[in-house]
Write an enzyme that holds these catalytic residues in place. Structure first.
Site, PDB file in Angstrom:
ATOM      1  N   LYS A 162       0.846  -1.177   0.000  1.00 59.75           N
ATOM      2  CA  LYS A 162       0.000   0.000   0.000  1.00 59.75           C
ATOM      3  C   LYS A 162       0.894   1.243   0.000  1.00 59.75           C
ATOM      4  O   LYS A 162       1.765   1.403   0.864  1.00 59.75           O
ATOM      5  CB  LYS A 162      -0.909   0.004   1.234  1.00 59.75           C
ATOM      6  CG  LYS A 162      -1.958  -1.090   1.223  1.00 59.75           C
ATOM      7  CD  LYS A 162      -3.001  -0.871   0.139  1.00 59.75           C
ATOM      8  CE  LYS A 162      -4.157  -1.847   0.282  1.00 59.75           C
ATOM      9  NZ  LYS A 162      -5.189  -1.633  -0.756  1.00 59.75           N
ATOM     10  N   ASP A 190      -0.271  -0.681  -4.735  1.00 63.21           N
ATOM     11  CA  ASP A 190      -1.646  -0.180  -4.736  1.00 63.21           C
ATOM     12  C   ASP A 190      -1.649   1.207  -4.124  1.00 63.21           C
ATOM     13  O   ASP A 190      -1.476   1.372  -2.912  1.00 63.21           O
ATOM     14  CB  ASP A 190      -2.552  -1.121  -3.939  1.00 63.21           C
ATOM     15  CG  ASP A 190      -4.020  -0.700  -4.017  1.00 63.21           C
ATOM     16  OD1 ASP A 190      -4.323   0.283  -4.721  1.00 63.21           O
ATOM     17  OD2 ASP A 190      -4.854  -1.372  -3.388  1.00 63.21           O
ATOM     18  N   GLU A 218      -1.647  -0.512  -9.109  1.00 59.16           N
ATOM     19  CA  GLU A 218      -3.104  -0.509  -9.035  1.00 59.16           C
ATOM     20  C   GLU A 218      -3.632   0.876  -8.664  1.00 59.16           C
ATOM     21  O   GLU A 218      -3.150   1.499  -7.719  1.00 59.16           O
ATOM     22  CB  GLU A 218      -3.526  -1.540  -7.980  1.00 59.16           C
ATOM     23  CG  GLU A 218      -5.009  -1.746  -7.837  1.00 59.16           C
ATOM     24  CD  GLU A 218      -5.318  -2.825  -6.812  1.00 59.16           C
ATOM     25  OE1 GLU A 218      -6.463  -2.856  -6.331  1.00 59.16           O
ATOM     26  OE2 GLU A 218      -4.417  -3.637  -6.485  1.00 59.16           O
ATOM     27  N   ASP A 243      -8.977  -0.299 -10.322  1.00 58.13           N
ATOM     28  CA  ASP A 243      -9.720  -0.880  -9.205  1.00 58.13           C
ATOM     29  C   ASP A 243     -10.929  -0.014  -8.891  1.00 58.13           C
ATOM     30  O   ASP A 243     -12.040  -0.290  -9.319  1.00 58.13           O
ATOM     31  CB  ASP A 243      -8.813  -1.038  -7.985  1.00 58.13           C
ATOM     32  CG  ASP A 243      -9.547  -1.614  -6.779  1.00 58.13           C
ATOM     33  OD1 ASP A 243     -10.715  -2.021  -6.904  1.00 58.13           O
ATOM     34  OD2 ASP A 243      -8.946  -1.669  -5.692  1.00 58.13           O
ATOM     35  N   LYS A 267     -14.082  -6.661  -7.635  1.00 59.72           N
ATOM     36  CA  LYS A 267     -14.445  -6.974  -6.252  1.00 59.72           C
ATOM     37  C   LYS A 267     -15.956  -7.117  -6.188  1.00 59.72           C
ATOM     38  O   LYS A 267     -16.682  -6.267  -6.719  1.00 59.72           O
ATOM     39  CB  LYS A 267     -13.971  -5.882  -5.298  1.00 59.72           C
ATOM     40  CG  LYS A 267     -12.449  -5.810  -5.167  1.00 59.72           C
ATOM     41  CD  LYS A 267     -12.018  -4.641  -4.311  1.00 59.72           C
ATOM     42  CE  LYS A 267     -10.495  -4.600  -4.198  1.00 59.72           C
ATOM     43  NZ  LYS A 267     -10.031  -3.345  -3.559  1.00 59.72           N
TER      44      LYS A 267
END
Length: 362
Positions: A162, A190, A218, A243, A267
């Site tokens: 992250k 991400d 991402e 995403d 997701k």
């Protein structure tokens, strides 16, 4: 078999460690558990987390829609009419994707149990095992290094870092971890919408110049900035994944037609469930674009549903389904089994979830 009842519960599970991204921080996974009952006592399980900063869904909104309109629409319907059930759920409200996903996965679970088949086989049956990455929360470079080395000791070969909070510090975070884990470990980034487009290009080009071996980046820019996402993709060599820009099949078409990304992250909580996820994956495959199946901060009910979908389809080539491994304890009996990064899919009917402990009835 008719649907005879729909029950709701709350589930709160503490995390092993504070989960931090560019947009939020959490110490507890807050879930709504859905159980749909059919005749002869068969039950299907679903789940939705409260993720207001990403989907706009709170526990209160999930509960309100599910216990009200959706319950009213589904009671008395035949579980065999899967297409009709999907469109009844879709018609219950605009958006509210997490509530719809929780109910729909319970419907699919009940459907597969009724026909005595594992859900992944019902959906396609490509494989019965997966390998997930492990997420490393955004922290100081040294703390992230420590977490990365711990993940390696547990057998993980792919890490999702992250980033997106302070670009200069992001570079140091990535360099520190690559040096610590060596060249063989896959590193995914991400940014959770944390960079601007030109900033993202500058950072990614530096990573490329230093040969830090990033598998993909991402969602480097804001969800609505599709042109910015396209700009990043066209000005770097590293694959770019969408995403938060991807919720619906319509979003998928926009992203693919514009050439805004190389990869897609589906997701269930963003797209509204398995039915819509199948649509998005089919579109992606038609365009020659591979998919990753991801999750929010979820317990093992919804992650099991996501794993069954991912195992069913060849084009879903990557998974980020480590959420249950971030929890301090696992209240779910049954479902998928974890062995480090390996996820094994049960051959028992449906999702093979037997019970969820510590539920608070609503």
């Amino acid at each position: 078999m008719k649907i005879t009842d729909l029950k709701l519960y709350k589930l709160n599970v503490p995390l092993k460690k504070t989960f931090k991204t560019a947009v939020r921080s959490a110490d507890t996974a807050e879930e709504v558990i859905v159980i749909i009952e059919g005749e002869a006592g068969i039950r299907g399980f679903g789940e939705a987390p409260s993720t207001a900063v990403i989907t706009g869904d709170t526990a209160e909104s999930i509960i309100a829609l599910t216990s009200g309109k959706i319950r009213e629409l589904l009671l008395g319907e035949e579980i065999e009419n899967l297409e009709k059930l999907h469109y009844l759920i879709e018609a219950s409200a605009v958006n509210n994707y997490s509530a719809k996903a929780a109910v729909e996965m319970a419907v699919y679970d009940l459907y597969a149990r009724y026909y005595q088949i594992p859900l992944y086989r019902l959906l396609g049956g490509y494989s019965n095992q997966l390998y997930t990455d492990l997420t490393i929360s955004v922290n100081s470079p040294q703390e992230m290094k420590k977490d990365a080395l711990q993940a390696l000791s547990e057998g993980y070969k792919s890490l999702k870092l992250k980033v997106g909070k302070n670009s200069q510090l992001d570079l140091k975070r990535i360099r520190t971890i690559r040096e610590a884990v060596g060249p063989e470990v896959e590193i995914r980034l991400d940014a959770n919408q944390g960079w601007e487009a030109k900033e993202a290009v500058r950072i990614i080009r530096k990573l490329e110049a230093e040969n830090l071996g990033i598998e993909f980046v991402e969602q480097p820019v804001k969800a609505a900035d599709i042109r910015g996402l396209k700009f990043v993709r066209e000005n770097v060599l590293t694959p770019i994944m969408a995403d938060e820009s991807l919720f619906t099949a319509g979003d998928c078409i926009t992203l693919l037609e514009m050439g805004a990304c190389d990869l897609l992250n589906i997701k269930l909580m963003k797209c509204g469930g398995i039915y819509n996820a199948l649509k998005i994956n089919a579109l992606a495959e038609a365009y020659g674009v591979e998919v990753m199946l991801g999750s929010m901060l979820e317990a093992k009910v919804s992650v099991t549903a996501a794993a069954h979908l991912a195992a069913a389809k060849k084009n879903i080539s990557r998974v980020d389904l480590d959420a249950p491994e971030l929890l301090k304890n696992d209240p779910v009996q049954g479902g998928i089994n974890f062995s480090g990064p390996k996820i094994m899919i049960s051959e028992n009917p449906g999702l093979d979830i037997k019970k969820v402990d510590d539920l608070i009835e609503l």
